[in-house]
Write an enzyme that holds these catalytic residues in place. Structure first.
Site, mmCIF file in Angstrom:
data_model
loop_
_atom_site.group_PDB
_atom_site.id
_atom_site.type_symbol
_atom_site.label_atom_id
_atom_site.label_comp_id
_atom_site.label_asym_id
_atom_site.label_seq_id
_atom_site.Cartn_x
_atom_site.Cartn_y
_atom_site.Cartn_z
ATOM 1 N N ILE A 47 0.872 -1.175 0.000
ATOM 2 C CA ILE A 47 0.000 0.000 0.000
ATOM 3 C C ILE A 47 0.906 1.221 0.000
ATOM 4 O O ILE A 47 1.559 1.535 1.007
ATOM 5 C CB ILE A 47 -0.937 -0.009 1.228
ATOM 6 C CG1 ILE A 47 -1.775 -1.303 1.228
ATOM 7 C CG2 ILE A 47 -1.844 1.226 1.213
ATOM 8 C CD1 ILE A 47 -2.626 -1.504 2.465
ATOM 9 N N GLU A 48 0.989 1.842 -1.186
ATOM 10 C CA GLU A 48 1.922 2.959 -1.353
ATOM 11 C C GLU A 48 1.293 4.273 -0.897
ATOM 12 O O GLU A 48 0.099 4.343 -0.592
ATOM 13 C CB GLU A 48 2.376 3.017 -2.823
ATOM 14 C CG GLU A 48 3.107 1.738 -3.212
ATOM 15 C CD GLU A 48 3.757 1.786 -4.579
ATOM 16 O OE1 GLU A 48 3.409 2.658 -5.406
ATOM 17 O OE2 GLU A 48 4.626 0.924 -4.816
ATOM 18 N N CYS A 57 4.938 -2.403 2.844
ATOM 19 C CA CYS A 57 5.169 -3.602 2.037
ATOM 20 C C CYS A 57 4.113 -4.665 2.358
ATOM 21 O O CYS A 57 3.579 -4.721 3.470
ATOM 22 C CB CYS A 57 6.538 -4.198 2.350
ATOM 23 S SG CYS A 57 7.929 -3.288 1.687
ATOM 24 N N GLU A 59 4.398 -7.886 2.880
ATOM 25 C CA GLU A 59 4.744 -8.824 3.959
ATOM 26 C C GLU A 59 4.442 -8.211 5.325
ATOM 27 O O GLU A 59 3.929 -8.867 6.228
ATOM 28 C CB GLU A 59 6.235 -9.190 3.911
ATOM 29 C CG GLU A 59 6.688 -9.841 2.622
ATOM 30 C CD GLU A 59 7.230 -8.827 1.627
ATOM 31 O OE1 GLU A 59 6.574 -7.799 1.369
ATOM 32 O OE2 GLU A 59 8.316 -9.087 1.082
ATOM 33 N N CYS A 90 12.357 -7.247 0.852
ATOM 34 C CA CYS A 90 13.294 -6.153 1.153
ATOM 35 C C CYS A 90 13.898 -6.356 2.541
ATOM 36 O O CYS A 90 13.396 -7.128 3.362
ATOM 37 C CB CYS A 90 12.593 -4.804 1.046
ATOM 38 S SG CYS A 90 11.562 -4.380 2.466
ATOM 39 N N CYS A 93 11.570 -5.762 5.552
ATOM 40 C CA CYS A 93 10.629 -6.862 5.821
ATOM 41 C C CYS A 93 11.353 -8.040 6.462
ATOM 42 O O CYS A 93 10.803 -8.723 7.331
ATOM 43 C CB CYS A 93 9.925 -7.296 4.538
ATOM 44 S SG CYS A 93 8.647 -6.119 4.033
HETATM 45 N N1 THU Z 1 7.538 -4.157 -1.852
HETATM 46 C C1 THU Z 1 6.879 -5.093 -1.093
HETATM 47 O O1 THU Z 1 5.667 -5.004 -0.899
HETATM 48 N N2 THU Z 1 7.612 -6.087 -0.543
HETATM 49 C C2 THU Z 1 8.955 -6.254 -0.720
HETATM 50 O O2 THU Z 1 9.566 -7.101 -0.080
HETATM 51 C C3 THU Z 1 9.654 -5.439 -1.716
HETATM 52 C C4 THU Z 1 8.965 -4.178 -2.086
HETATM 53 C C5 THU Z 1 6.763 -3.067 -2.444
HETATM 54 C C6 THU Z 1 7.044 -1.713 -1.852
HETATM 55 C C7 THU Z 1 6.653 -0.810 -3.008
HETATM 56 O O3 THU Z 1 5.252 -0.586 -2.943
HETATM 57 C C8 THU Z 1 6.957 -1.628 -4.243
HETATM 58 O O4 THU Z 1 7.066 -2.964 -3.817
HETATM 59 C C9 THU Z 1 8.242 -1.221 -4.955
HETATM 60 O O5 THU Z 1 9.304 -1.188 -4.089
#
Ligand code: THU
Length: 136
Positions: A47-48, A57, A59, A90, A93
């Site tokens: 959810i950005e 993120c 997770e 990432c 996470c």
């Molecule tokens: N993102 C995740 O949801 N999980 C990860 O482990 C890597 C990155 C999302 C964050 C952002 O909304 C998009 O991916 C690009 O980085």
């Protein structure tokens, strides 16, 4: 009681969660799911936010959704994104997994049917340990 851990079922649930991703800035959709020892599934998606660092993120949303209702015993976590190989969580996470889901089996998947099984310890060897903090 430990539920049966069916990787494909968890990955399918993560794919369903991914359909709710809100990623207008990166256009990178991620879905995740956690399974708790009592058999509950909690889903998460990324959810950005226009203030980019406020993005969540997938997770973390999944893990924190479970914890937010007191479901702390996470036995499995799956995450999926449209990546060439199984998606790599990432660093942030991974650190949160080390605290909220440390004993979980982790399935990393992509949208092309590829997946791998790993563990939190493999994903983040030497994680910062909250026990290193001074007593409050
Ligand atoms: N993102 C995740 O949801 N999980 C990860 O482990 C890597 C990155 C999302 C964050 C952002 O909304 C998009 O991916 C690009 O980085």
């Amino acid at each position: 009681m430990t539920p049966v851990i069916n990787p494909q079922q968890l990955i399918d649930a993560a794919k369903d969660a991914r359909t709710y991703a809100y990623a207008p800035y990166s256009r990178f959709l991620v879905g995740a799911v956690v399974l708790t020892r009592d058999g509950q599934l909690f889903k998460g998606c990324n959810i950005e936010n226009a203030a980019y660092p406020s993005t969540n993120c997938a997770e973390r949303v999944a893990m924190q959704s479970a914890w937010a209702v007191g479901a702390r015993d996470i036995v499995a976590l799956a995450v999926v994104a449209d990546t060439p190989g199984p998606v790599s969580p990432c660093g942030g996470c991974r650190q949160v997994m080390a605290e909220l889901a440390k004993d979980a089996v982790v399935f990393l998947a992509n949208m092309h049917g590829q997946w791998v099984e790993t563990s939190v310890a493999q994903l983040l060897p030497g994680a910062f340990d909250p026990r290193d903090l001074p007593p409050a």
